[in-house]
Design an enzyme around this catalytic site. Structure first.
Site, PDB file in Angstrom:
ATOM      1  N   LEU A   1      -3.073  -8.871  -4.980  1.00  0.00           N
ATOM      2  CA  LEU A   1      -2.799  -8.236  -3.688  1.00  0.00           C
ATOM      3  C   LEU A   1      -3.703  -8.849  -2.607  1.00  0.00           C
ATOM      4  CD1 LEU A   1      -1.464  -6.108  -1.883  1.00  0.00           C
ATOM      5  CD2 LEU A   1      -3.322  -4.565  -2.484  1.00  0.00           C
ATOM      6  N   THR A   2      -4.961  -9.011  -2.927  1.00  0.00           N
ATOM      7  CA  THR A   2      -5.906  -9.558  -1.942  1.00  0.00           C
ATOM      8  C   THR A   2      -5.440 -10.938  -1.473  1.00  0.00           C
ATOM      9  OG1 THR A   2      -7.647  -8.363  -3.102  1.00  0.00           O
ATOM     10  CG2 THR A   2      -8.355 -10.071  -1.551  1.00  0.00           C
TER      11      THR A   2
ATOM     12  N   VAL B   1       5.304  -4.089  -1.036  1.00  0.00           N
ATOM     13  CA  VAL B   1       4.062  -4.613  -1.622  1.00  0.00           C
ATOM     14  C   VAL B   1       3.917  -4.078  -3.046  1.00  0.00           C
ATOM     15  CG1 VAL B   1       1.544  -4.577  -1.483  1.00  0.00           C
ATOM     16  CG2 VAL B   1       2.911  -4.832   0.606  1.00  0.00           C
ATOM     17  N   SER B   2       3.780  -4.982  -3.976  1.00  0.00           N
ATOM     18  CA  SER B   2       3.601  -4.538  -5.372  1.00  0.00           C
ATOM     19  C   SER B   2       2.978  -5.645  -6.217  1.00  0.00           C
ATOM     20  CB  SER B   2       4.945  -4.148  -6.004  1.00  0.00           C
ATOM     21  OG  SER B   2       5.751  -5.299  -6.183  1.00  0.00           O
ATOM     22  N   VAL B   3       2.319  -5.230  -7.286  1.00  0.00           N
ATOM     23  CA  VAL B   3       1.808  -6.160  -8.301  1.00  0.00           C
ATOM     24  C   VAL B   3       2.129  -5.551  -9.657  1.00  0.00           C
ATOM     25  CG1 VAL B   3      -0.280  -7.175  -9.308  1.00  0.00           C
ATOM     26  CG2 VAL B   3      -0.009  -7.114  -6.829  1.00  0.00           C
TER      27      VAL B   3
ATOM     28  N   TYR C   1      -5.491  -0.098   1.862  1.00  0.00           N
ATOM     29  CA  TYR C   1      -5.416  -1.141   2.894  1.00  0.00           C
ATOM     30  C   TYR C   1      -6.600  -1.252   3.852  1.00  0.00           C
ATOM     31  CZ  TYR C   1      -0.703  -1.875   1.207  1.00  0.00           C
ATOM     32  OH  TYR C   1       0.369  -2.169   0.407  1.00  0.00           O
TER      33      TYR C   1
ATOM     34  N   SER D   1       1.458   3.421   0.155  1.00  0.00           N
ATOM     35  CA  SER D   1       1.755   4.336  -0.945  1.00  0.00           C
ATOM     36  C   SER D   1       0.531   5.184  -1.271  1.00  0.00           C
ATOM     37  CB  SER D   1       2.171   3.555  -2.194  1.00  0.00           C
ATOM     38  OG  SER D   1       1.106   2.692  -2.589  1.00  0.00           O
ATOM     39  N   GLU D   2      -0.656   4.567  -1.122  1.00  0.00           N
ATOM     40  CA  GLU D   2      -1.912   5.278  -1.365  1.00  0.00           C
ATOM     41  C   GLU D   2      -2.867   4.878  -0.246  1.00  0.00           C
ATOM     42  OE1 GLU D   2      -3.153   5.943  -5.659  1.00  0.00           O
ATOM     43  OE2 GLU D   2      -2.295   3.938  -5.732  1.00  0.00           O
TER      44      GLU D   2
ATOM     45  N   PHE E   1       9.795   2.043   6.194  1.00  0.00           N
ATOM     46  CA  PHE E   1      10.109   0.641   5.899  1.00  0.00           C
ATOM     47  C   PHE E   1       9.238   0.134   4.779  1.00  0.00           C
ATOM     48  CE2 PHE E   1       7.086   0.814   9.411  1.00  0.00           C
ATOM     49  CZ  PHE E   1       6.112  -0.118   9.077  1.00  0.00           C
TER      50      PHE E   1
ATOM     51  N   ARG F   1      -5.276  -5.708 -10.516  1.00  0.00           N
ATOM     52  CA  ARG F   1      -6.743  -5.784 -10.427  1.00  0.00           C
ATOM     53  C   ARG F   1      -7.271  -7.157 -10.824  1.00  0.00           C
ATOM     54  NH1 ARG F   1      -4.518  -2.101  -8.657  1.00  0.00           N
ATOM     55  NH2 ARG F   1      -5.012   0.119  -8.922  1.00  0.00           N
TER      56      ARG F   1
HETATM   57  C1  COA Z   1      -1.585  -1.402  -5.077  1.00  0.00           C
HETATM   58  C2  COA Z   1      -1.380  -2.727  -5.830  1.00  0.00           C
HETATM   59  C3  COA Z   1      -0.430  -3.576  -5.009  1.00  0.00           C
HETATM   60  C4  COA Z   1      -2.759  -3.404  -5.948  1.00  0.00           C
HETATM   61  O1  COA Z   1      -2.596  -4.749  -6.431  1.00  0.00           O
HETATM   62  P1  COA Z   1      -3.792  -5.529  -7.162  1.00  0.00           P
HETATM   63  O2  COA Z   1      -3.366  -6.944  -7.311  1.00  0.00           O
HETATM   64  O3  COA Z   1      -4.190  -4.778  -8.358  1.00  0.00           O
HETATM   65  O4  COA Z   1      -4.960  -5.444  -6.066  1.00  0.00           O
HETATM   66  P2  COA Z   1      -6.278  -6.340  -6.059  1.00  0.00           P
HETATM   67  O5  COA Z   1      -6.610  -6.775  -7.440  1.00  0.00           O
HETATM   68  O6  COA Z   1      -6.151  -7.422  -5.039  1.00  0.00           O
HETATM   69  O7  COA Z   1      -7.328  -5.263  -5.558  1.00  0.00           O
HETATM   70  C5  COA Z   1      -8.204  -5.437  -4.480  1.00  0.00           C
HETATM   71  C6  COA Z   1      -9.180  -4.281  -4.447  1.00  0.00           C
HETATM   72  O8  COA Z   1      -8.462  -3.074  -4.134  1.00  0.00           O
HETATM   73  C7  COA Z   1      -8.678  -2.100  -5.148  1.00  0.00           C
HETATM   74  N1  COA Z   1      -7.401  -1.419  -5.355  1.00  0.00           N
HETATM   75  C8  COA Z   1      -6.178  -1.981  -5.312  1.00  0.00           C
HETATM   76  N2  COA Z   1      -5.235  -1.053  -5.538  1.00  0.00           N
HETATM   77  C9  COA Z   1      -5.875   0.105  -5.685  1.00  0.00           C
HETATM   78  C10 COA Z   1      -5.436   1.430  -5.942  1.00  0.00           C
HETATM   79  N3  COA Z   1      -4.100   1.702  -6.079  1.00  0.00           N
HETATM   80  N4  COA Z   1      -6.356   2.396  -6.054  1.00  0.00           N
HETATM   81  C11 COA Z   1      -7.678   2.104  -5.921  1.00  0.00           C
HETATM   82  N5  COA Z   1      -8.150   0.868  -5.673  1.00  0.00           N
HETATM   83  C12 COA Z   1      -7.264  -0.111  -5.569  1.00  0.00           C
HETATM   84  C13 COA Z   1      -9.083  -2.900  -6.372  1.00  0.00           C
HETATM   85  O9  COA Z   1      -9.820  -2.119  -7.270  1.00  0.00           O
HETATM   86  C14 COA Z   1      -9.885  -4.014  -5.758  1.00  0.00           C
HETATM   87  O10 COA Z   1     -11.184  -3.502  -5.426  1.00  0.00           O
HETATM   88  P3  COA Z   1     -12.471  -4.446  -5.500  1.00  0.00           P
HETATM   89  O11 COA Z   1     -12.245  -5.536  -4.478  1.00  0.00           O
HETATM   90  O12 COA Z   1     -13.572  -3.510  -5.123  1.00  0.00           O
HETATM   91  O13 COA Z   1     -12.521  -4.961  -6.875  1.00  0.00           O
HETATM   92  C15 COA Z   1      -0.791  -2.501  -7.250  1.00  0.00           C
HETATM   93  O14 COA Z   1      -1.683  -1.713  -7.976  1.00  0.00           O
HETATM   94  C16 COA Z   1       0.574  -1.848  -7.246  1.00  0.00           C
HETATM   95  O15 COA Z   1       1.577  -2.524  -7.235  1.00  0.00           O
HETATM   96  N6  COA Z   1       0.633  -0.489  -7.263  1.00  0.00           N
HETATM   97  C17 COA Z   1       1.890   0.220  -7.353  1.00  0.00           C
HETATM   98  C18 COA Z   1       2.806  -0.022  -6.135  1.00  0.00           C
HETATM   99  C19 COA Z   1       2.109   0.269  -4.827  1.00  0.00           C
HETATM  100  O16 COA Z   1       1.477   1.297  -4.639  1.00  0.00           O
HETATM  101  N7  COA Z   1       2.236  -0.690  -3.873  1.00  0.00           N
HETATM  102  C20 COA Z   1       1.691  -0.568  -2.529  1.00  0.00           C
HETATM  103  C21 COA Z   1       2.827  -0.216  -1.629  1.00  0.00           C
HETATM  104  S1  COA Z   1       2.297   0.255  -0.015  1.00  0.00           S
END
Ligand code: COA
Length: 410
Positions: free
Chosen positions: A94-95, A82-84, A123, A118-119, A410, A90
């Site tokens: 991801l949503t 999972v990544s963006v 989720y 990852s954090e 995984f 933001r």
């Molecule tokens: C985590 C990640 C996938 C989030 O993607 P994104 O497209 O920015 O997420 P969204 O815009 O759909 O966010 C949805 C909500 O989650 C929150 N959110 C998402 N990632 C977050 C994070 N890392 N820390 C805090 N809040 C987070 C957003 O602020 C948003 O909150 P809101 O609904 O109150 O506005 C992206 O930041 C990423 O790729 N991070 C690095 C890789 C990683 O950690 N991947 C997950 C692997 S398990």
């Protein structure tokens, strides 16, 4: 909010996934990583978000068999990759991917999805609950004497990689079917694991393998580990890093740890992803020497089909419970469900009866594998006891020993 197309990748687009994922996680996949990744991936479950022809978001899934309490297996989506991209974060990508992916999981008839986060902040909003915890542990083997001798009629045998590839998968597979929280490993998984690419070694050696054999010569446990060489002022202090340890029988478990604790030139043994109720502490003459360096969340579980998920597992004691579940993100799991269950059977169906407990779908996911007590969540205000005595009943029914844990990343 701009909208981005979300769909499974075609085969010739696949490298967009590891590339985008690599940027988000801060690494550059080698050609070998790319090939291994593609070999292990399920293409029709590898979703990407596109901005034009660039992959800007990724979310894959494996079709897993998850072991649940009662040593039963249930189909579960293992969410992965999972990544963006930073340039697109933001903005709800991801949503959108989570919504699309969970709908796909439901269409496939899998009652739940699981993942490693990852954090831990990410989720919960999508209905995932913290289902299993794990410990990172460390011990100085020079303080690794056991309190009691181990009467082992079998033996430990070191294996080279080729021999290990024939023995380990079978031993693991028998074990994971007994252990709630574990998932199956495919032949491709083993292939990549045993290739042991440099990128997985983090400064340690290649993998060493030692298998435990019963007196009759049957392999019934093993450990795979690395050695990080450390010498200071001419004195040895190698770090033995346990990578994978499978030993269900108490004697096999003790013998495997004895093997590890007896490795020469070692100053520490470290392991990550160990169960929170690690029996080693109870083998040691000096138990304080086993240090827990981290306790963290491991598997997160997202239930989509409450009756199918709750009736797939078995329960520690007999009992009845009516659960009122709220699923704010998807609505799929919202409802009131009557559970009648015990150690040998379970049934669960929608009901109009009065609720005993009210909770979110994420918190039901946290209880699902038996790693956490409903009463603990209630103390954090997350489970509402509607009928007196229901929390104690839920604790007795849901919690399982040993604690569930998953040995596969995984
Ligand atoms: C985590 C990640 C996938 C989030 O993607 P994104 O497209 O920015 O997420 P969204 O815009 O759909 O966010 C949805 C909500 O989650 C929150 N959110 C998402 N990632 C977050 C994070 N890392 N820390 C805090 N809040 C987070 C957003 O602020 C948003 O909150 P809101 O609904 O109150 O506005 C992206 O930041 C990423 O790729 N991070 C690095 C890789 C990683 O950690 N991947 C997950 C692997 S398990």
């Amino acid at each position: 909010m701009a909208s981005f197309e979300i769909r499974p990748l075609d085969e010739d687009e696949f490298e967009g996934l590891p590339n985008a994922f690599g940027v988000a996680f801060g690494f550059q996949p080698s050609e070998q990583d790319m090939a291994d990744w593609q070999a292990g991936a399920e293409l029709d479950r590898s979703l990407a978000a596109f901005d034009g022809d660039q992959v800007v978001g990724t979310a894959g899934a494996f079709s897993f068999e998850l072991t649940v309490p009662g040593a039963r297996q249930v189909a579960a989506a293992g969410v992965t990759a999972v990544s963006v991209r930073t340039t697109h974060k933001r903005r709800g990508i991801l949503t959108s991917m989570m919504r699309r992916q969970l709908e796909d999981v439901a269409q496939r008839g899998e009652p739940l999805a699981i993942l490693l986060a990852s954090e831990s902040v990410i989720y919960g909003r999508f209905g995932y609950g913290l289902a299993t915890s794990h410990d990172a542990i460390e011990i100085d083997p020079r303080h690794g004497a056991f309190a009691r001798p181990v009467d082992d009629r079998g033996r430990m045998r070191q294996l080279e990689k080729d021999a290990a590839s024939k023995v380990l998968p079978g031993v693991f597979d028998a074990s994971r079917k007994r252990n709630p929280g574990d998932v199956n490993r495919t032949a491709t998984w083993w292939d990549t694991y045993l290739k042991d690419p440099e990128s997985r070694r983090q400064g340690g050696s290649g993998l060493f393998f030692a298998v435990h054999e019963s007196a009759k010569g049957k392999a019934d446990g093993y450990v795979a580990y690395r050695v990080k060489n450390e010498w200071r002022h001419g004195l040895p202090g190698n770090e033995i890093r346990i990578d994978d340890l499978v030993a269900d029988d108490p004697t096999v478990y003790a013998a495997t740890w004895r093997y590890l604790l007896d490795i020469d030139l070692a100053g520490s043994i470290t392991a990550w992803g160990r169960p929170v109720d690690e029996p080693l502490r109870w083998l040691l003459a000096d138990p304080r020497r086993l240090r827990t360096t981290v306790t963290g969340d491991f598997l997160w579980a997202r239930i989509l089909d409450v009756p199918a998920a709750l009736s797939a597992r078995h329960y520690t004691v007999h009992g009845d419970l009516v659960l009122e579940v709220t699923d704010e993100f998807l609505g799929r799991a919202t409802g009131r469900f009557a559970l009648t269950a015990g150690p040998d059977s379970a049934s669960c169906a929608p009901t109009k009866k009065k609720a005993d407990l009210a909770l979110s779908v994420a918190d039901l996911g946290a209880l699902y594998l038996g790693g956490h007590a409903a009463s603990t969540l209630a103390r954090a205000g997350r489970v509402d006891e509607k009928t007196k005595g229901a929390l104690a009943r839920a604790d007795a029914m849901f919690v399982t020993h040993p604690a569930p844990y998953c040995r596969t990343g995984f």
